[in-house]
Design a protein around this motif. Sequence first.
Motif, PDB file in Angstrom:
ATOM      1  N   ARG A   2       0.975  -1.238  -0.029  1.00 39.57           N
ATOM      2  CA  ARG A   2      -0.027  -0.050  -0.017  1.00 39.57           C
ATOM      3  C   ARG A   2       0.870   1.199  -0.015  1.00 39.57           C
ATOM      4  NH1 ARG A   2      -5.805   0.432   2.596  1.00 39.57           N
ATOM      5  NH2 ARG A   2      -6.407   2.398   1.696  1.00 39.57           N
ATOM      6  N   MET A  21      -1.111   0.666 -10.012  1.00 43.80           N
ATOM      7  CA  MET A  21      -1.998  -0.337  -9.703  1.00 43.80           C
ATOM      8  C   MET A  21      -1.995  -1.411 -10.634  1.00 43.80           C
ATOM      9  SD  MET A  21      -5.212   2.241  -8.337  1.00 43.80           S
ATOM     10  CE  MET A  21      -6.162   0.655  -7.732  1.00 43.80           C
ATOM     11  N   HIS A  25      -0.400  -2.977  -6.780  1.00 40.97           N
ATOM     12  CA  HIS A  25      -0.032  -2.122  -5.541  1.00 40.97           C
ATOM     13  C   HIS A  25      -1.537  -1.344  -5.194  1.00 40.97           C
ATOM     14  CE1 HIS A  25       4.064  -2.900  -5.300  1.00 40.97           C
ATOM     15  NE2 HIS A  25       4.378  -2.175  -6.409  1.00 40.97           N
ATOM     16  N   VAL A  26      -1.652  -1.057  -3.952  1.00 41.15           N
ATOM     17  CA  VAL A  26      -2.849  -0.104  -3.597  1.00 41.15           C
ATOM     18  C   VAL A  26      -2.072   1.249  -3.302  1.00 41.15           C
ATOM     19  CG1 VAL A  26      -4.407   0.243  -1.930  1.00 41.15           C
ATOM     20  CG2 VAL A  26      -4.115  -2.063  -2.497  1.00 41.15           C
ATOM     21  N   ASP A  28      -3.249   5.182  -2.452  1.00 39.37           N
ATOM     22  CA  ASP A  28      -3.844   6.362  -2.075  1.00 39.37           C
ATOM     23  C   ASP A  28      -3.473   7.441  -2.373  1.00 39.37           C
ATOM     24  OD1 ASP A  28      -5.719   4.774  -0.729  1.00 39.37           O
ATOM     25  OD2 ASP A  28      -4.762   4.393   1.050  1.00 39.37           O
ATOM     26  N   ARG A 153      -3.367  -8.693  -7.699  1.00 33.82           N
ATOM     27  CA  ARG A 153      -3.597  -9.007  -6.366  1.00 33.82           C
ATOM     28  C   ARG A 153      -3.272 -10.281  -5.843  1.00 33.82           C
ATOM     29  NH1 ARG A 153      -9.335  -5.737  -6.555  1.00 33.82           N
ATOM     30  NH2 ARG A 153      -8.252  -3.717  -5.996  1.00 33.82           N
ATOM     31  N   GLN A 177      -4.635  -3.552   2.825  1.00 32.65           N
ATOM     32  CA  GLN A 177      -3.213  -3.784   2.335  1.00 32.65           C
ATOM     33  C   GLN A 177      -3.290  -3.871   0.853  1.00 32.65           C
ATOM     34  OE1 GLN A 177       0.349  -5.295   4.094  1.00 32.65           O
ATOM     35  NE2 GLN A 177      -1.087  -6.342   5.647  1.00 32.65           N
ATOM     36  N   LEU A 178      -4.489  -4.488   0.406  1.00 31.91           N
ATOM     37  CA  LEU A 178      -4.874  -4.699  -1.051  1.00 31.91           C
ATOM     38  C   LEU A 178      -5.739  -3.864  -1.778  1.00 31.91           C
ATOM     39  CD1 LEU A 178      -5.083  -8.551  -0.910  1.00 31.91           C
ATOM     40  CD2 LEU A 178      -2.901  -7.088  -1.594  1.00 31.91           C
ATOM     41  N   VAL A 179      -6.553  -3.080  -1.225  1.00 26.28           N
ATOM     42  CA  VAL A 179      -7.441  -2.220  -1.626  1.00 26.28           C
ATOM     43  C   VAL A 179      -7.346  -0.680  -1.250  1.00 26.28           C
ATOM     44  CG1 VAL A 179      -9.877  -1.831  -1.782  1.00 26.28           C
ATOM     45  CG2 VAL A 179      -8.894  -4.203  -1.566  1.00 26.28           C
ATOM     46  N   SER A 180      -7.472   0.099  -2.165  1.00 26.57           N
ATOM     47  CA  SER A 180      -7.491   1.518  -1.871  1.00 26.57           C
ATOM     48  C   SER A 180      -8.732   2.268  -1.496  1.00 26.57           C
ATOM     49  CB  SER A 180      -6.996   2.353  -2.929  1.00 26.57           C
ATOM     50  OG  SER A 180      -7.994   2.558  -4.157  1.00 26.57           O
ATOM     51  N   GLU A 183     -11.856   2.049  -3.763  1.00 25.21           N
ATOM     52  CA  GLU A 183     -12.444   0.835  -4.447  1.00 25.21           C
ATOM     53  C   GLU A 183     -13.173   0.056  -3.073  1.00 25.21           C
ATOM     54  OE1 GLU A 183      -9.154  -1.498  -6.635  1.00 25.21           O
ATOM     55  OE2 GLU A 183      -8.083  -0.421  -4.956  1.00 25.21           O
TER      56      GLU A 183
END
Length: 221
Positions: A2, A21, A25-26, A28, A153, A177-180, A183
């Motif tokens: 992340r 992405m 990677h996530v 922000d 992922r 850790q996998l999603v922003s 999402e």
Amino acid sequence: MRFLLIEDNKQLASAVVDRLMLDGHVVDHAPDIQTAHDFRSTTVYDLILLDIMLPDGDGRSFLAACRNQDSRTPVIVLTARSEVADRVGMLDLGADDYMVKPIDFSELEARCRAVLRRRGGEARNLLTLGDVQFDSKSGTLSVGAHTVQLRARELRLFEVLANAPDKVFAKASLVDQLVSYDEDVSENAIEVYVGRLRRHLHGSGVKITTIRGLGYKLEVA
């Protein structure tokens, strides 16, 4: 992994987010220092990409604040300033690396990998776990002579688990850790990714174990 990208140029930020992405990677995106502080107050990041000239201040103050808080999160500075004195100043403040704009995305990806390896004490992209080899650069997982190309992922999930064998990760932690923030992915998606990884690992001495009520951990025989 992340990442937090602190960049006020919307076009550049969008391009960086899209590229990273694609690697799974996530990311922000914070357009200013205050938003970046707000993100850091609630989220743990593996890497920060930091612009210097921001609408509400200088990126150096953000970096200094992070280091004063004893944060060891790796920071790569992205800036238009190319003078040696600027580079030295940022490194002395605690930056881990420095890239001058315009940014080459292939180089950025390589620098991210290098900084994360150094911070984790690894010198190579290749990780060996029993009879399994994982290459984070190529995104491949090899069991004996059989090699598979992991989806984005799957790649990042295995990376998280493999870097901390025997550590139990809650589903909520893995989603984080996998999603922003942008999402909408449920914890059930983690079960799908774990199922795919288990199929890839079938027949090896590496397994992903479900700890009922707690989450998952990777074990090496």
